[in-house]
Write a protein that holds these residues in place. Structure first.
Motif, PDB file in Angstrom:
ATOM      1  N   ALA A   3       0.938  -1.281   0.211  1.00 22.68           N
ATOM      2  CA  ALA A   3      -0.023  -0.048  -0.032  1.00 22.68           C
ATOM      3  C   ALA A   3       0.710   1.279   0.008  1.00 22.68           C
ATOM      4  CB  ALA A   3      -1.006   0.170   1.159  1.00 22.68           C
ATOM      5  N   THR A   4       2.150   1.084   0.507  1.00 22.22           N
ATOM      6  CA  THR A   4       3.012   2.204   0.427  1.00 22.22           C
ATOM      7  C   THR A   4       3.984   2.497  -0.666  1.00 22.22           C
ATOM      8  OG1 THR A   4       4.358   1.102   1.860  1.00 22.22           O
ATOM      9  CG2 THR A   4       2.787   2.397   2.967  1.00 22.22           C
ATOM     10  N   ASP A   5       3.785   1.528  -1.587  1.00 21.53           N
ATOM     11  CA  ASP A   5       4.444   1.457  -2.807  1.00 21.53           C
ATOM     12  C   ASP A   5       4.368   2.653  -3.561  1.00 21.53           C
ATOM     13  OD1 ASP A   5       5.163   1.059  -5.732  1.00 21.53           O
ATOM     14  OD2 ASP A   5       5.537  -1.026  -5.023  1.00 21.53           O
ATOM     15  N   PRO A   6       5.560   3.355  -3.980  1.00 18.44           N
ATOM     16  CA  PRO A   6       5.333   4.688  -4.609  1.00 18.44           C
ATOM     17  C   PRO A   6       4.638   4.752  -5.889  1.00 18.44           C
ATOM     18  CG  PRO A   6       7.732   4.454  -3.986  1.00 18.44           C
ATOM     19  CD  PRO A   6       6.765   3.084  -3.629  1.00 18.44           C
ATOM     20  N   LEU A  11      -0.007   5.768  -8.997  1.00 16.89           N
ATOM     21  CA  LEU A  11      -1.339   5.557  -9.891  1.00 16.89           C
ATOM     22  C   LEU A  11      -2.733   6.086  -9.118  1.00 16.89           C
ATOM     23  CD1 LEU A  11      -2.212   3.548 -12.175  1.00 16.89           C
ATOM     24  CD2 LEU A  11      -2.334   1.715 -10.439  1.00 16.89           C
ATOM     25  N   ALA A  12      -2.621   5.963  -7.943  1.00 16.49           N
ATOM     26  CA  ALA A  12      -3.957   6.701  -7.129  1.00 16.49           C
ATOM     27  C   ALA A  12      -4.130   7.952  -7.092  1.00 16.49           C
ATOM     28  CB  ALA A  12      -3.792   6.016  -5.670  1.00 16.49           C
ATOM     29  N   GLN A  13      -2.929   8.782  -7.170  1.00 16.43           N
ATOM     30  CA  GLN A  13      -2.916  10.249  -7.244  1.00 16.43           C
ATOM     31  C   GLN A  13      -3.342  10.447  -8.762  1.00 16.43           C
ATOM     32  OE1 GLN A  13       1.076  11.070  -6.295  1.00 16.43           O
ATOM     33  NE2 GLN A  13       0.292  11.556  -4.127  1.00 16.43           N
ATOM     34  N   GLY A  14      -3.011   9.838  -9.760  1.00  5.42           N
ATOM     35  CA  GLY A  14      -3.195   9.924 -11.009  1.00  5.42           C
ATOM     36  C   GLY A  14      -5.063   9.690 -11.218  1.00  5.42           C
ATOM     37  N   TRP A  15      -5.145   8.868 -10.781  1.00  6.05           N
ATOM     38  CA  TRP A  15      -6.876   8.329 -10.774  1.00  6.05           C
ATOM     39  C   TRP A  15      -7.600   9.428 -10.066  1.00  6.05           C
ATOM     40  CZ3 TRP A  15     -10.735   6.618 -12.984  1.00  6.05           C
ATOM     41  CH2 TRP A  15     -11.928   6.546 -12.291  1.00  6.05           C
ATOM     42  N   CYS A  16      -7.071   9.950  -8.866  1.00  2.00           N
ATOM     43  CA  CYS A  16      -7.689  11.178  -8.220  1.00  2.00           C
ATOM     44  C   CYS A  16      -7.662  12.236  -9.197  1.00  2.00           C
ATOM     45  CB  CYS A  16      -7.096  11.504  -7.036  1.00  2.00           C
ATOM     46  SG  CYS A  16      -7.543  10.108  -5.659  1.00  2.00           S
ATOM     47  N   ALA A  17      -6.750  12.658  -9.867  1.00  2.00           N
ATOM     48  CA  ALA A  17      -6.689  13.784 -10.806  1.00  2.00           C
ATOM     49  C   ALA A  17      -7.574  13.426 -11.817  1.00  2.00           C
ATOM     50  CB  ALA A  17      -5.222  14.033 -11.174  1.00  2.00           C
TER      51      ALA A  17
END
Length: 155
Positions: A3-6, A11-17
Motif C-alpha cells: 500500500a505504500t509502494d510509490p 497510480l492512485a494520485q493519477g486516478w484522483c486527478a
C-alpha cells in the motif's frame, strides 16, 4: 506491491486527478445544458449517441449498446429513454428482424434540440478544459485530452 509502494501511490494520485477533471467537466457542462436547453448532460449524451445511428448494416444500436455508450446501466438507460420519449425527443420501435429487440430513434424535435445544444456543450467543454489547465495537477490530463481529439479532427 504494498500500500505504500510509490508506484501504487502515483497510480492512485493519477486516478484522483482524472476523477477530479471528469467531475469538473461534467458539472460545468451539466450547468450549461440545463440553463440553456433544459437538458442534462446524460440526456445530451444519449441524444448524441442515438443521432449517429444509420440505416445500414449494424447502424442501429440495441439498448445494451446504448447503455454502454452513455455509461449507464441498462435500467437507467431505459428510464432515460422513457423520459426523453415522454418529451417527444425520441421514439422506440421493434426491430424488424428480431421482435425481441427494441430500437430507439431521435425525433425531429430531438435532432433540433441536439443541434441547438451542441454549441453549448462544446463551449462548456472548452471552458472547463481551459479552467482545469490552470491547475498544475490537471494540466497534463487536459493536454492528453486535447491530443486525443486532434486525430479525430484531422479525419
Amino acid at each position: 506491491m504494498t500500500a505504500t509502494d510509490p508506484a501504487l501511490t502515483a497510480l492512485a494520485q493519477g486516478w484522483c486527478a482524472l476523477s477530479l477533471l471528469h467531475g469538473r467537466i461534467e458539472s460545468h457542462i451539466e450547468r450549461a445544458l440545463e440553463a440553456e436547453h433544459n437538458l442534462s448532460a446524460r440526456e445530451y449524451s444519449l441524444l448524441d449517441v442515438l443521432s449517429r445511428q444509420h440505416d445500414g448494416e449494424g447502424g442501429h444500436l440495441q439498448m445494451k449498446q446504448v447503455a454502454d455508450a452513455v455509461v449507464l446501466s441498462q435500467s437507467a438507460t431505459t428510464r432515460l429513454v422513457t423520459r426523453l420519449e415522454d418529451r417527444g425527443l425520441l421514439s422506440r420501435y421493434l426491430c424488424p428482424t428480431d421482435r425481441r429487440g427494441i430500437y430507439t430513434d431521435v425525433s425531429e424535435a430531438g435532432l433540433q434540440l441536439l443541434a441547438e445544444a451542441r454549441p453549448t456543450n462544446d463551449t462548456a467543454l472548452r471552458e472547463a478544459l481551459d479552467e482545469a489547465a490552470k491547475n498544475p495537477e490537471l494540466a497534463p490530463l487536459v493536454r492528453a485530452v486535447e491530443e486525443l481529439k486532434a486525430p479525430a479532427a484531422a479525419a
